[in-house]
Scaffold this active site. Structure first.
Site, PDB file in Angstrom:
ATOM      1  N   GLY A  11      -1.582  -1.800  -8.056  1.00  0.00           N
ATOM      2  CA  GLY A  11      -1.886  -1.610  -6.628  1.00  0.00           C
ATOM      3  C   GLY A  11      -3.391  -1.724  -6.410  1.00  0.00           C
ATOM      4  O   GLY A  11      -4.166  -1.230  -7.215  1.00  0.00           O
ATOM      5  N   SER A  73       2.445  -7.770 -12.860  1.00  0.00           N
ATOM      6  CA  SER A  73       3.049  -8.904 -13.564  1.00  0.00           C
ATOM      7  C   SER A  73       4.092  -8.456 -14.581  1.00  0.00           C
ATOM      8  O   SER A  73       3.765  -7.852 -15.603  1.00  0.00           O
ATOM      9  CB  SER A  73       1.957  -9.725 -14.263  1.00  0.00           C
ATOM     10  N   GLY A 102      -4.803   0.709 -12.681  1.00  0.00           N
ATOM     11  CA  GLY A 102      -4.267   2.048 -12.943  1.00  0.00           C
ATOM     12  C   GLY A 102      -3.599   2.137 -14.306  1.00  0.00           C
ATOM     13  O   GLY A 102      -3.888   1.320 -15.201  1.00  0.00           O
ATOM     14  N   ASP A 127      -3.928   6.613  -6.785  1.00  0.00           N
ATOM     15  CA  ASP A 127      -3.097   7.733  -7.246  1.00  0.00           C
ATOM     16  C   ASP A 127      -3.870   8.791  -8.040  1.00  0.00           C
ATOM     17  O   ASP A 127      -3.425   9.930  -8.146  1.00  0.00           O
ATOM     18  CB  ASP A 127      -1.938   7.213  -8.117  1.00  0.00           C
ATOM     19  N   MET A 169       1.236   9.040  -0.367  1.00  0.00           N
ATOM     20  CA  MET A 169       1.455   8.206  -1.566  1.00  0.00           C
ATOM     21  C   MET A 169       0.948   8.930  -2.810  1.00  0.00           C
ATOM     22  O   MET A 169       0.405  10.033  -2.712  1.00  0.00           O
ATOM     23  CB  MET A 169       0.715   6.875  -1.417  1.00  0.00           C
ATOM     24  N   GLY A 170       1.075   8.303  -3.946  1.00  0.00           N
ATOM     25  CA  GLY A 170       0.544   8.891  -5.178  1.00  0.00           C
ATOM     26  C   GLY A 170       1.467   8.765  -6.366  1.00  0.00           C
ATOM     27  O   GLY A 170       1.180   9.246  -7.446  1.00  0.00           O
ATOM     28  N   ARG A 253      -4.066   2.784   1.487  1.00  0.00           N
ATOM     29  CA  ARG A 253      -4.713   1.789   0.617  1.00  0.00           C
ATOM     30  C   ARG A 253      -5.655   0.878   1.405  1.00  0.00           C
ATOM     31  O   ARG A 253      -6.230  -0.053   0.838  1.00  0.00           O
ATOM     32  CB  ARG A 253      -3.653   0.946  -0.102  1.00  0.00           C
TER      33      ARG A 253
HETATM   34  O1  F6P Z   1      -0.169   2.869  -7.277  1.00  0.00           O
HETATM   35  C1  F6P Z   1      -0.566   2.828  -5.952  1.00  0.00           C
HETATM   36  C2  F6P Z   1       0.605   2.939  -5.034  1.00  0.00           C
HETATM   37  O2  F6P Z   1       0.147   2.811  -3.714  1.00  0.00           O
HETATM   38  C3  F6P Z   1       1.474   4.178  -5.191  1.00  0.00           C
HETATM   39  O3  F6P Z   1       0.921   5.309  -4.560  1.00  0.00           O
HETATM   40  C4  F6P Z   1       2.776   3.730  -4.614  1.00  0.00           C
HETATM   41  O4  F6P Z   1       3.845   4.445  -5.177  1.00  0.00           O
HETATM   42  C5  F6P Z   1       2.825   2.283  -5.024  1.00  0.00           C
HETATM   43  O5  F6P Z   1       1.502   1.867  -5.285  1.00  0.00           O
HETATM   44  C6  F6P Z   1       3.407   1.343  -4.021  1.00  0.00           C
HETATM   45  O6  F6P Z   1       3.525   0.120  -4.649  1.00  0.00           O
HETATM   46  P1  F6P Z   1       3.746  -1.260  -3.913  1.00  0.00           P
HETATM   47  O7  F6P Z   1       2.423  -1.664  -3.311  1.00  0.00           O
HETATM   48  O8  F6P Z   1       4.149  -2.187  -5.011  1.00  0.00           O
HETATM   49  O9  F6P Z   1       4.778  -1.044  -2.875  1.00  0.00           O
END
Ligand code: F6P
Length: 324
Positions: A11, A73, A102, A127, A169-170, A253
């Site tokens: 992310g 990926s 991360g 996170d 989120m987290g 984000r």
């Molecule tokens: O790892 C960052 C994060 O925003 C998490 O908090 C959340 O669970 C996940 O990514 C969401 O992932 P995606 O962008 O693949 O939906």
């Protein structure tokens, strides 16, 4: 080393761009060639690589996301995909690789280290779940975004005497929810690190109502076991307050990175290049008590979370609730 590359993985998080800019600027000033690998490990597999210069990164520090893009990926985790990635690092004469990401991305770093690649890992995830470091890029901005959202929504909830439940989120880490809850003086908080039931939330909410609160705020972390709609339903059923539920989501984000995430991105970016120029490698960068440090990349997965129960208890004391 005189030829290095950078990629972002997993992310995206605010501060990645400030970090990329610092890497490119430090390289350019020190006659080191720097390549940007687009779309993380997937771009490495597909050889989607270009040289970066100062002009490419001008003014990017003020925006969220990552100009070289990111990805999760699945192919990189296959033997074939991994081999292609290694081959492309060789074809492009990349002597050192900086990975910003991360914990999934750090797993990829460790595989690369075992394959003999020189890697530096920079924590970049909202996170805050790389537990060897107090902070990762994006966490500070994500909390600020969540705090701003709760603050804005509270104004209309207050005017209507409504209760409101927010989900942060987290993933499996409750840090965004915890920091947000303390900053907004939430009436109740449920995170996955601490077992908490709906009836305990209802009891917290009733306690706040008893003390004169008219528009209680409940914060849930993404990984907590409770279902937001069920929490909303139960609060409404048991307090007769109209109650709304809001998943704060991707706004956490986005937004302009805070000074802190920018500063951290710059400091880690400069240090990563400095280390590679001195042929020091296979390190993860971190921060503790305001001091930047390095630690062996292959060891960071063993560091366990120290969840801030003291912060939870500050919040509980504020509402005259028993400490956990
Ligand atoms: O790892 C960052 C994060 O925003 C998490 O908090 C959340 O669970 C996940 O990514 C969401 O992932 P995606 O962008 O693949 O939906």
């Amino acid at each position: 080393m005189k030829r290095i590359a950078v990629l972002c993985s997993g992310g995206d998080s605010q501060g990645m761009n400030a970090c990329i800019k610092a890497i490119v600027d430090t390289c350019t000033s020190n006659n080191v060639t720097v390549l940007g690998i687009n779309r993380g490990y997937q771009g490495l597999i597909e050889n989607d690589i270009r040289e970066l210069n100062k002009l490419d990164v001008a003014n990017i520090e003020t925006i969220a996301g990552a100009i070289i893009k990111t990805s999760r990926s699945a192919e990189f985790m296959t033997e074939e995909g991994f081999k292609k990635a290694i081959n492309n690092l060789k074809i492009n004469d990349i002597e050192g690789l900086i990975v910003i990401g991360g914990n999934g991305s750090f797993r990829g770093c460790r595989d690369l280290v075992h394959a003999g690649i020189n890697v530096i890992g920079i924590p970049g995830t909202i996170d805050n779940d790389l537990y060897y470091t107090e902070r990762s890029l994006g966490f500070d901005t994500a909390v600020q975004q969540a705090v701003n959202t709760v603050t804005d929504v509270k104004q209309t909830m207050y005017a209507n005497s409504r209760a409101v439940v927010f989900k942060c989120m987290g993933r499996h880490c409750g840090d965004i929810a915890l920091h947000t809850a303390v900053a907004v003086e939430a009436d109740s908080l449920a995170v996955n690190e601490i077992d908490y039931s709906i009836s305990e939330i209802i009891s917290d909410v009733k306690n706040s109502l008893k003390h004169g609160v008219t528009s209680p705020v409940v914060i849930l972390s993404e990984g907590c076991k409770l279902d937001m709609d069920e929490v909303v339903y139960e609060i409404q059923a048991q307090t007769h307050l109209t109650t709304r539920g809001i998943e704060i989501g991707y706004i956490q984000r986005g937004g302009e990175p805070t000074y802190y995430d920018r500063m951290l991105g710059v400091r880690w970016g400069v240090l990563a290049v400095q280390l590679l120029m001195q042929d020091m490698t296979n390190l993860a960068l971190g921060i503790k008590n305001d001091k930047i440090f390095t630690t062996p990349l292959i060891e960071v997965e063993h560091v366990l979370q120290e969840f801030r129960v003291d912060m939870v208890n500050d919040l509980r004391t504020l509402h005259a609730l028993p400490k956990i």
